[in-house]
Design a protein around this motif. Structure first.
Motif, PDB file in Angstrom:
ATOM      1  N   LYS A 136      45.631  39.612  49.713  1.00 30.62           N
ATOM      2  CA  LYS A 136      44.657  38.505  49.870  1.00 30.62           C
ATOM      3  C   LYS A 136      43.228  39.062  48.972  1.00 30.62           C
ATOM      4  O   LYS A 136      42.565  38.148  48.418  1.00 30.62           O
ATOM      5  CB  LYS A 136      44.109  38.259  51.253  1.00 30.62           C
ATOM      6  N   SER A 137      43.151  40.255  49.175  1.00 32.47           N
ATOM      7  CA  SER A 137      41.804  40.913  48.184  1.00 32.47           C
ATOM      8  C   SER A 137      42.184  40.515  46.827  1.00 32.47           C
ATOM      9  O   SER A 137      41.240  40.303  45.916  1.00 32.47           O
ATOM     10  CB  SER A 137      41.425  42.199  48.550  1.00 32.47           C
TER      11      SER A 137
ATOM     12  N   ASP B 244      41.443  37.073  45.877  1.00 36.58           N
ATOM     13  CA  ASP B 244      39.888  36.853  45.808  1.00 36.58           C
ATOM     14  C   ASP B 244      39.527  37.559  44.492  1.00 36.58           C
ATOM     15  O   ASP B 244      38.957  36.720  43.704  1.00 36.58           O
ATOM     16  CB  ASP B 244      39.230  37.626  46.990  1.00 36.58           C
TER      17      ASP B 244
ATOM     18  N   GLN C 213      40.527  35.527  41.610  1.00 38.34           N
ATOM     19  CA  GLN C 213      40.161  34.156  41.365  1.00 38.34           C
ATOM     20  C   GLN C 213      41.548  32.962  41.593  1.00 38.34           C
ATOM     21  O   GLN C 213      41.528  32.328  40.608  1.00 38.34           O
ATOM     22  CB  GLN C 213      39.162  33.572  40.346  1.00 38.34           C
TER      23      GLN C 213
ATOM     24  N   THR D 282      43.291  30.563  43.366  1.00 38.28           N
ATOM     25  CA  THR D 282      42.752  29.568  44.247  1.00 38.28           C
ATOM     26  C   THR D 282      43.678  28.611  44.942  1.00 38.28           C
ATOM     27  O   THR D 282      43.850  28.057  45.933  1.00 38.28           O
ATOM     28  CB  THR D 282      41.490  28.520  43.879  1.00 38.28           C
TER      29      THR D 282
END
Ligand SMILES: Nc1ccn([C@@H]2O[C@H](COP(=O)(O)OP(=O)(O)OP(=O)(O)O)[C@@H](O)[C@H]2O)c(=O)n1
Ligand SMILES: C[C@](O)(CO)[C@H](O)COP(=O)(O)O
Length: 228
Positions: free
Chosen positions: A62-63, A66, A69, A71
């Motif tokens: 998940k990190s 992020d 980017q 999405t």
């Protein structure tokens, strides 16, 4: 044509021997999983990515999404004991019609331009896979004695993505579970239903990073791409 893609990323990477899930290793300062996800993130026809992950990798994944980017990941599902179980867990989440692709996280060098012909073939036939003609002579063995030399002209080294009409793939996975059948790719489950599967010629660059030697080839592919 719009599609969704399941990315099985919940393996252990045992044959890589890196002591961690190999798809978290870095190539050219970028995790392998990010190289793979970027192909679909940048494809306008990709409507969503379903990621099968090990629970212990979820926070790191998940990190990374992020940070880089990414999405289009619409859901995370837990991986299973085998690749097939991870993908079935994801299929149960997708639950819609249309075209679904399955692509190994461990294949970061997919050429986006191959997706169009693969998806068109799946739209027409219901099932299509990427593959490349086998270059080595292949033999079957009994113990360490040759039992048979397999005629090479009809042999393909099959890759992913593998693309399907959702209903066909879901039925194939349901039947495989019912029959306790374990296949090494998704198409083999569809073949068991008696369905035709079309082979679309892919690229020899679309390697699956499996053992340490594959990382040498990966570095060479990255260098080739930088120099282009
Ligand atoms: N239970 C599993 C096993 C594999 N995979 C994924 O399926 C792809 C192809 O599997 P493979 O190359 O065999 O990866 P590993 O299973 O990690 O490798 P090993 O067999 O060496 O442990 C990989 O992206 C892997 O993360 C998965 O999601 N769930
Ligand atoms: C699906 C696949 O990538 C097609 O070549 C291959 O069968 C995966 O094998 P693995 O042992 O699960 O990596």
């Amino acid at each position: 044509m719009a599609y969704r893609v399941i990315i099985p990323a919940a393996g252990q990477g045992k044959r890589m021997g890196a002591g961690k899930n190999k798809i978290l290793l870095e190539l050219n300062q970028l995790p392998i999983i990010i190289h793979t996800l970027r192909v679909f993130e940048m494809d306008e026809d990709c409507e969503g990515i379903i990621l099968a992950v090990n629970p212990q990798d979820e926070d790191e994944m998940k990190s990374l999404l992020d940070k880089h980017q990414i999405t289009k990941v619409t859901s995370f599902v837990s991986g299973g004991k085998e690749r097939q179980h991870s993908i079935y867990n994801a299929l149960k989440q997708v639950g819609q019609e249309g075209i679904i692709l399955v692509h190994d996280a461990a294949r970061p060098f997919l050429d986006k331009n191959l997706l169009r012909s693969l998806i068109e073939a799946a739209k027409t036939s219901g099932a299509a896979i990427l593959g490349v003609p086998v270059k080595d002579t292949v033999k079957k063995a009994t113990g360490n004695f040759v039992a048979e030399t397999v005629e090479r002209t009809s042999l393909w080294a099959v890759q992913t993505p593998q693309a399907f009409r959702f209903s066909i793939l879901f039925e194939a996975y349901r039947k495989a579970e019912e029959d306790n059948f374990l296949g090494t790719d998704d198409a083999s489950l569809v073949e068991r239903l008696g369905k035709d599967v079309v082979i679309v010629e892919g690229s020899y660059d679309n390697i699956k990073l499996t053992t340490p030697e594959d990382l040498y080839f990966a570095e060479a592919i990255i260098r080739k791409r930088i120099e282009q």
